[in-house]
Design a protein around this motif. Sequence first.
Motif, PDB file in Angstrom:
ATOM      1  N   LEU A 205       0.844  -1.194   0.000  1.00 21.66           N
ATOM      2  CA  LEU A 205       0.000   0.000   0.000  1.00 21.66           C
ATOM      3  C   LEU A 205       0.879   1.243   0.000  1.00 21.66           C
ATOM      4  N   ARG A 206       0.627   2.117  -0.957  1.00 20.03           N
ATOM      5  CA  ARG A 206       1.349   3.382  -1.053  1.00 20.03           C
ATOM      6  C   ARG A 206       0.346   4.531  -1.092  1.00 20.03           C
ATOM      7  N   ILE A 207       0.644   5.591  -0.380  1.00 20.85           N
ATOM      8  CA  ILE A 207      -0.188   6.785  -0.402  1.00 20.85           C
ATOM      9  C   ILE A 207       0.345   7.737  -1.471  1.00 20.85           C
ATOM     10  N   LEU A 208      -0.551   8.204  -2.346  1.00 24.67           N
ATOM     11  CA  LEU A 208      -0.188   9.223  -3.325  1.00 24.67           C
ATOM     12  C   LEU A 208      -0.428  10.589  -2.677  1.00 24.67           C
ATOM     13  N   PRO A 209       0.646  11.314  -2.299  1.00 27.23           N
ATOM     14  CA  PRO A 209       0.468  12.554  -1.545  1.00 27.23           C
ATOM     15  C   PRO A 209       0.005  13.705  -2.437  1.00 27.23           C
ATOM     16  N   TYR A 210      -0.612  14.690  -1.802  1.00 24.81           N
ATOM     17  CA  TYR A 210      -1.020  15.880  -2.546  1.00 24.81           C
ATOM     18  C   TYR A 210       0.166  16.522  -3.263  1.00 24.81           C
ATOM     19  N   THR A 211       1.344  16.431  -2.642  1.00 21.27           N
ATOM     20  CA  THR A 211       2.529  17.080  -3.212  1.00 21.27           C
ATOM     21  C   THR A 211       2.967  16.462  -4.535  1.00 21.27           C
ATOM     22  N   ALA A 212       2.417  15.287  -4.878  1.00 24.44           N
ATOM     23  CA  ALA A 212       2.774  14.647  -6.147  1.00 24.44           C
ATOM     24  C   ALA A 212       2.089  15.322  -7.332  1.00 24.44           C
ATOM     25  N   GLY A 213       1.136  16.204  -7.051  1.00 24.74           N
ATOM     26  CA  GLY A 213       0.445  16.898  -8.125  1.00 24.74           C
ATOM     27  C   GLY A 213      -0.456  15.965  -8.916  1.00 24.74           C
ATOM     28  N   VAL A 214      -0.411  16.074 -10.266  1.00 21.14           N
ATOM     29  CA  VAL A 214      -1.228  15.234 -11.152  1.00 21.14           C
ATOM     30  C   VAL A 214      -0.269  14.459 -12.052  1.00 21.14           C
ATOM     31  N   PRO A 215       0.237  13.331 -11.588  1.00 23.02           N
ATOM     32  CA  PRO A 215       1.312  12.622 -12.297  1.00 23.02           C
ATOM     33  C   PRO A 215       0.957  12.203 -13.723  1.00 23.02           C
ATOM     34  N   LEU A 216      -0.315  11.946 -13.997  1.00 19.84           N
ATOM     35  CA  LEU A 216      -0.711  11.474 -15.319  1.00 19.84           C
ATOM     36  C   LEU A 216      -1.107  12.619 -16.247  1.00 19.84           C
ATOM     37  N   GLY A 217      -1.086  13.852 -15.736  1.00 17.04           N
ATOM     38  CA  GLY A 217      -1.496  14.988 -16.547  1.00 17.04           C
ATOM     39  C   GLY A 217      -2.994  15.174 -16.606  1.00 17.04           C
ATOM     40  N   GLU A 218      -3.726  14.232 -16.075  1.00 21.09           N
ATOM     41  CA  GLU A 218      -5.176  14.299 -15.950  1.00 21.09           C
ATOM     42  C   GLU A 218      -5.595  13.324 -14.859  1.00 21.09           C
ATOM     43  N   LEU A 219      -6.832  13.460 -14.389  1.00 23.05           N
ATOM     44  CA  LEU A 219      -7.317  12.591 -13.321  1.00 23.05           C
ATOM     45  C   LEU A 219      -7.910  11.325 -13.937  1.00 23.05           C
ATOM     46  N   SER A 220      -7.329  10.199 -13.608  1.00 26.76           N
ATOM     47  CA  SER A 220      -7.768   8.930 -14.196  1.00 26.76           C
ATOM     48  C   SER A 220      -9.032   8.404 -13.548  1.00 26.76           C
ATOM     49  N   GLY A 221      -9.245   8.736 -12.275  1.00 24.97           N
ATOM     50  CA  GLY A 221     -10.295   8.095 -11.511  1.00 24.97           C
ATOM     51  C   GLY A 221      -9.842   6.726 -11.042  1.00 24.97           C
ATOM     52  N   PRO A 222     -10.577   6.109 -10.121  1.00 25.01           N
ATOM     53  CA  PRO A 222     -10.181   4.796  -9.592  1.00 25.01           C
ATOM     54  C   PRO A 222     -10.226   3.713 -10.670  1.00 25.01           C
ATOM     55  N   PHE A 223      -9.312   2.750 -10.556  1.00 22.08           N
ATOM     56  CA  PHE A 223      -9.315   1.613 -11.481  1.00 22.08           C
ATOM     57  C   PHE A 223      -8.607   0.440 -10.831  1.00 22.08           C
ATOM     58  N   SER A 224      -8.897  -0.742 -11.350  1.00 27.62           N
ATOM     59  CA  SER A 224      -8.244  -1.960 -10.893  1.00 27.62           C
ATOM     60  C   SER A 224      -7.874  -2.817 -12.092  1.00 27.62           C
ATOM     61  N   VAL A 225      -6.717  -3.475 -12.011  1.00 29.00           N
ATOM     62  CA  VAL A 225      -6.282  -4.425 -13.037  1.00 29.00           C
ATOM     63  C   VAL A 225      -6.203  -5.794 -12.381  1.00 29.00           C
ATOM     64  N   LEU A 226      -6.987  -6.733 -12.884  1.00 29.89           N
ATOM     65  CA  LEU A 226      -7.039  -8.076 -12.309  1.00 29.89           C
ATOM     66  C   LEU A 226      -6.272  -9.048 -13.188  1.00 29.89           C
ATOM     67  N   ASN A 227      -5.406  -9.830 -12.556  1.00 29.12           N
ATOM     68  CA  ASN A 227      -4.598 -10.814 -13.266  1.00 29.12           C
ATOM     69  C   ASN A 227      -4.968 -12.203 -12.778  1.00 29.12           C
ATOM     70  N   PHE A 228      -5.156 -13.136 -13.710  1.00 31.15           N
ATOM     71  CA  PHE A 228      -5.607 -14.485 -13.351  1.00 31.15           C
ATOM     72  C   PHE A 228      -4.485 -15.507 -13.452  1.00 31.15           C
ATOM     73  N   ASP A 229      -3.392 -15.156 -14.130  1.00 27.47           N
ATOM     74  CA  ASP A 229      -2.156 -15.936 -14.116  1.00 27.47           C
ATOM     75  C   ASP A 229      -2.381 -17.419 -14.377  1.00 27.47           C
ATOM     76  N   ASP A 230      -3.223 -17.709 -15.338  1.00 30.02           N
ATOM     77  CA  ASP A 230      -3.504 -19.109 -15.670  1.00 30.02           C
ATOM     78  C   ASP A 230      -3.120 -19.342 -17.132  1.00 30.02           C
ATOM     79  N   ALA A 231      -1.919 -19.831 -17.329  1.00 26.35           N
ATOM     80  CA  ALA A 231      -1.410 -20.015 -18.694  1.00 26.35           C
ATOM     81  C   ALA A 231      -2.240 -21.037 -19.469  1.00 26.35           C
TER      82      ALA A 231
END
Length: 291
Positions: A205-231
């Motif tokens: 778990l990492r906190i993205l601090p206010y001091t980091a500004g807008v790293p992506l140049g825009e607000l992405s909104g929440p997202f999740s990437v799910l990996n199933f790792d089943d070859a």
Amino acid sequence: MAEVGSTVPRRQLGRYLRELRQQSGMTIAEVAKRIERGATTLQRLETGQADRIRLWDIEALCQVLGADATETEALKGLAQQGNMKGWWHEYGDLIPANFDVYMGLEAAAVSLTSYQELVPGLVQTPDYARVLIKQALPRTGEPEIARRVEMRMHRQILVNRRAQPILYDVVLDESAVHRVVGHRRIMAAQLRHLADVSTRPNVTLRILPYTAGVPLGELSGPFSVLNFDDADSGEPEVVYVESYTGALYFDDADSVERYREAHRALRQVALDPQRSRDLLRQAAREYDRER
């Protein structure tokens, strides 16, 4: 070559059908015989590989497997969803609003990479979850609220179980630390819980601090990437992006990689895990003092 669309609805349909069949104790051959279809057809349905899905088959399967009315409507809705590049699931359209499609994906994943602006459900305390659920469903009675809180707490076994817990890598916006959900006592307990959970070897778990500004140049909104790792299954990663009225699912390689890159960029400028824990515990102490 035609572009292959999202297979998320079909794969989710297959998961639920397989779970229902396993709960019934019947084999694929037994169920296939009861609905007068071939075992191969049912197997392709369960693995999300069916090219054509007949609603009659889904209704027959639900009847044989003892699905209730909500489950039946949900599975029929999944069967009707189009094979689009990005599958938009609008809450309450073809699928009942109280049927959580995402939970099936989450339960099947081996790793979850996420950016969130509220404390995510997998690490919420019951009190924090209850406040959010009651505010989201103001006309819902207390028994249903309690059921939903219990269901959310049950999901957390994915993180807490001893055998093969999900690998959870989350970047949490600092706004979640300061936005008061309920009251200060709830926030103090929630932030201490977050700090404690973040010490687990499967949780980063990492906190993205206010001091980091807008790293992506825009607000992405929440997202999740799910990996199933089943070859063996060849099941692709899935991006889940939730909005107020529905959720968007992507499983095409370009979209998944773009969100992977976004998470790496956010992770790079976020506080490291120890500094994140320190911030959470300091904020919890401040909430305690201000009560």
